[in-house]
Design an enzyme around this catalytic site. Structure first.
Site, PDB file in Angstrom:
ATOM      1  NE  ARG A  16      -0.428   0.007   4.980  1.00 47.04           N
ATOM      2  CZ  ARG A  16      -1.004   0.086   6.177  1.00 47.04           C
ATOM      3  NH1 ARG A  16      -2.328   0.129   6.254  1.00 47.04           N
ATOM      4  NH2 ARG A  16      -0.280   0.107   7.272  1.00 47.04           N
ATOM      5  N   GLY A  17       0.254   2.397  -0.160  1.00 45.19           N
ATOM      6  CA  GLY A  17       0.936   3.675  -0.032  1.00 45.19           C
ATOM      7  C   GLY A  17       2.146   3.831  -0.934  1.00 45.19           C
ATOM      8  CG  ASP A  54       7.651  -8.982  11.136  1.00 41.72           C
ATOM      9  OD1 ASP A  54       8.405  -7.995  11.043  1.00 41.72           O
ATOM     10  OD2 ASP A  54       6.943  -9.204  12.142  1.00 41.72           O
ATOM     11  CB  VAL A  55      11.567  -6.096   7.654  1.00 35.61           C
ATOM     12  CG1 VAL A  55      11.054  -6.113   6.224  1.00 35.61           C
ATOM     13  CG2 VAL A  55      10.925  -4.967   8.461  1.00 35.61           C
ATOM     14  N   GLY A  83       7.807   0.106   7.208  1.00 41.57           N
ATOM     15  CA  GLY A  83       7.961   0.976   8.371  1.00 41.57           C
ATOM     16  C   GLY A  83       6.786   0.861   9.320  1.00 41.57           C
ATOM     17  CE1 TYR A 146       8.309   6.396  10.550  1.00 38.27           C
ATOM     18  CE2 TYR A 146       8.491   8.783  10.410  1.00 38.27           C
ATOM     19  CZ  TYR A 146       8.255   7.563   9.808  1.00 38.27           C
ATOM     20  OH  TYR A 146       7.966   7.501   8.470  1.00 38.27           O
ATOM     21  CE  LYS A 150      10.879   5.716   8.180  1.00 34.63           C
ATOM     22  NZ  LYS A 150      10.920   4.704   7.101  1.00 34.63           N
TER      23      LYS A 150
END
Length: 238
Positions: A16-17, A54-55, A83, A146, A150
């Site tokens: 998605r996204g 699942d990373v 993420g 977050y 990042k």
């Protein structure tokens, strides 16, 4: 434009996204695309291979690469997009809130990049694009976890660039700003308007506009260790 020689592309969080827009861009160009997803599968009519992964689990990462390699050959383009967020003010943030976001966003990128680089070294060619955020560059209240994750991607990419040296393997970062995704649709109207006020473009970005930058980096051999903001000017290049 369709690519004459298809590449094997793997996009994490491609259901998605931004991840889905990136996967569609590569598929439209004729590349052979594998996307990973953790929960909801991508739409069934998409022209790429979907693999549940699942990373935060190295074994699942290895299996996803094995499936991509079996179907499409050695992965030569990796887009680390998967993420997660757990937004809370620091005084209310649990250690689990912090470490889970680091594990998905930063250590997850490490896991997939490490697995990808093995094959890229053998192929003597590769393109790695890490999806960061402008939050990494200017911070945001309630997102210390977050933003830290990042921001870590920037140091990771630049260190990996130096490690890879003269090999034809690049590692770069795309840092989206306010973009129309499920994550930003969860913002309050007040938060959204404040972000728009800080954005010279006066509107949110579209996932396809982030895909533009990713596609560029996947073809650029002399751009290395760069951070490209796709934020409507909110960071004025930073």
């Amino acid at each position: 434009m369709t690519r004459a020689t298809p590449r094997s592309v793997l996009v994490t969080g491609g259901n998605r996204g931004i991840g889905l827009a990136v996967a569609r861009r590569f598929a439209a160009a004729g590349d052979l695309v594998t996307v990973t997803y953790r929960g909801e599968k991508p739409p069934g009519d998409e022209k790429f291979l979907s693999v549940q992964c699942d990373v935060t689990d190295s074994q699942q990462v290895d299996q996803a690469f094995k499936e991509a390699e079996s179907a499409h050959g050695p992965v030569t383009v990796l887009v680390a997009n998967a993420g997660a967020t757990q937004d809370r003010l620091l005084v209310r943030m649990s250690e689990a809130d912090f470490t889970s976001v680091i594990d998905t966003n930063l250590t997850g990128a490490f896991r997939v990049a490490q697995r990808a680089v093995r094959g890229m070294i053998r192929e003597r060619h590769g393109r790695i694009v890490l999806i960061s955020s402008t939050t990494a560059l200017h911070g945001a209240p309630g997102q210390t976890n977050y933003a830290a994750a990042k921001a870590g991607l920037v140091g990771f990419a630049r260190s990996l660039t130096q490690e890879l040296g003269p090999r034809d393997i690049t590692c770069n970062v795309v840092a989206p700003g306010l973009t129309e995704t499920d994550m930003t649709r969860a913002l309050t109207e007040e938060q959204r308007q404040e972000l728009l006020r800080q954005t010279p473009a006066g509107r949110p970005g579209h996932p396809d506009e982030v895909a533009d930058a990713v596609a560029f980096l996947a073809g650029a051999g002399y751009v290395r260790g760069a951070v490209i903001p796709v934020d409507g000017g909110a960071g004025l290049g930073h």
